[in-house]
Structure formats: structure tokens, C-alpha cells
Enzyme design. Sequence first.
Site: not given
Ligand code: BV8
Ligand code: ZN
Length: 264
Positions: A144, A175, A213
Amino acid sequence: MTSAGTIRDWVASAHSIAVLTGAGISAESGIPTFRDAGGLWKNFRAERTARGAHQVTDEQSRPAALYANMTPEQLATPQAFARDPKFVWEWYDWRRSVIAQAEPNAGHMALAQLEKRTADFTLVTQNVDGLHDRAGSTRLLKVHGDIWTLRCTLCGRERQDLRPNLPELPPQCHCGGIERPGVVWFGENLPPEIWSQAEQSASAAGLFLVVGTSALVYPAAGLVHLAKASGAKVVEVNPAETPVSGMVDFSWRAPAAEALPQIL
Ligand code: BV8
Ligand code: ZN
């Protein structure tokens, strides 16, 4: 009962290990996750409100309702950036300032150690915070992107800028184009070369660790299913249940910085 000892045996006997991490591994370094209560968005808003004056002027120009209940999924998009690059940059600049005050924790360090001990090791991260790099991980695939990379929206030039608070928002390229954060936004494709290496490592792994995650964002979460379908032993480390908890071989309900050092 699967224990740390069993997982240590799986680690020792695995011909290749692949790991997928999310925001949870950086939680114990003080970086809010996306979803957890405090969350990346609510903290930002709270802090802006606390800062008062600056917000007042800007907010008047922004339909408050539009931002009041925006989610990261809406903010981390090319559409939000096109609509208001300065606002999106304020969120990323705030996140950079939070990350700059953080240190890699024992979870990050354990994975850097595991890499050194494992011939075939790959660390796939969804995190853009750079803490795996700072922990010494080198076989690292940032699917990502990286919040410390800036990319010009006009000429495409990429550069690293590690300054916690950028002097100008949005930053300008020489630029004349405005620069965007070097991260992958929702609706954008992942970097093809890096993604195919991630898929390759998941399907070749004997042991697949999924750490910190919520496994809700795709295609990254799909790697867990790919590893399982390819015959890997899959171990989840997460204090909370996730959509993949039911399909892994062992789901370790513990924080990453507590659990991961025990598998070395
Ligand atoms: C794409 C960068 C092709 C930016 C990020 C299939 C099904 C459904 C939806 C989709 C699908 N395919 C595509 C989609 C759409 C979308 C998607 O998945 N939407 C979701 C919301 C349903 N995906 C996309 O758009 C991807 N691109 O598919 O391109 C395409 C092109 C055109 C049209 C369609 C498709 C791009 C996805 C990437 C987006 N960018 N980040 C930024 O950071 O600002 S995503 C970002 O959010 C993170 O990188 C990460 O991926 C996500 C957050 O999730 P987590 O990291 O898991 O964090 P979260 O807070 O959710 O959970 C934390 C976990 O940690 C919890 O479980 C908690 O219990 C646990 N925890 C807490 N403390 C601890 C712990 N674990 C261990 N130790 C601890 N101490
Ligand atoms: Zn430039």
C-alpha cells in the site's frame, strides 16, 4: 492446545515463511489503527478541533457535514484529493507527525529477527508508516506504499521526504505539479510488481503469519486465503477476532509485541 512452542516448531520446520501485517502491529508503538476506537480519523479531527483557530477559518470554507463523518476509506481516495488536496494533506501530514514520534516495537523487531534466521522469508505489509524498515526488515513488500514517499501528480517524479511537518501543503514539485503521498488509495491498483511478488510468496509459504490486520481490505486480505489454499500452516496474531479467524490453523489472541518474540 496449540502453544507458542508448537508455533516455534512450525517456524523451525518451515521451508519458507511469509507474513502479512496491518495497522495492529504498530498499535503498541502509539500509532492509532484505522478501525480501533481512537482510530486514525477521530484522533485527527479531535486534534484539529483542539487546535481551534486554524480549523475555524478552513472549516467555514468546507461543508462541515462533508467531513464530519468521513472515514479513512473515503479520505484515502483520489477523489478526496482531487476535491481538496490541502485537506487530505493535512491528514497525511498529521499522520507523519505521529509516526515520526514512534519507534518500532518488539513485534517489528521479532519479524526482522525472523527474517535473518529464515532462508526464504517475505514480509508483506499494508502499513505505510515505515516502522518495518526502521526495525531492519529488508525482504519487505509495501503493497500500500509509503507515507514518506512523495510523488508528483504531473511529472511522476518520486522523492523521499522524512520531515515530520512539511513546510507547504500541498507540497509542490519543481515542475510546478503538486505532489501526493506515495500511498495506494482506495480504488487504485496496487503496484503490480510488488503485488505479484506478494502473491508468489503467499502461495509458496510453508508457514503464513497474519499479524494485526482486520483482514477487510482487498486484495491484501486475499493473501491469507491464497496461503491456506496453497497448503501453508496459517497463524493469526490479533487480540480480536477477524473474518479469517475461522479458517486459520491457530488464532493467537494476543498483542503482536507480546506474541511475536515468543516464536523466535
Ligand atoms: C483495488 C494506504 C483494484 C493509504 C490503504 C473485494 C471485496 C470488497 C472490496 C473490494 C474488493 N476489491 C477491491 C475492493 C475495494 C477496496 C476495499 O478492499 N475496500 C474495503 C474497505 C472493503 N480495495 C481497494 O480499493 C484496493 N484497490 O482493489 O484496486 C480496483 C481498482 C478500481 C476499482 C476497483 C478495484 C486498494 C486498497 C488499499 C487502500 N489503501 N492504505 C493510507 O494508509 O492512507 S488501506 C489501509 O486500510 C491500510 O493499508 C490497511 O490495508 C487498511 C486498514 O486495515 P488494517 O491495517 O487491518 O487496520 P485496521 O485498523 O482495520 O485493523 C487493525 C487490526 O489490528 C484489528 O483487527 C485489531 O484487532 C488489531 N490489533 C489492534 N491492536 C493490536 C492488533 N493486532 C496485534 N497487536 C496489537 N497490539
Ligand atoms: Zn513534477
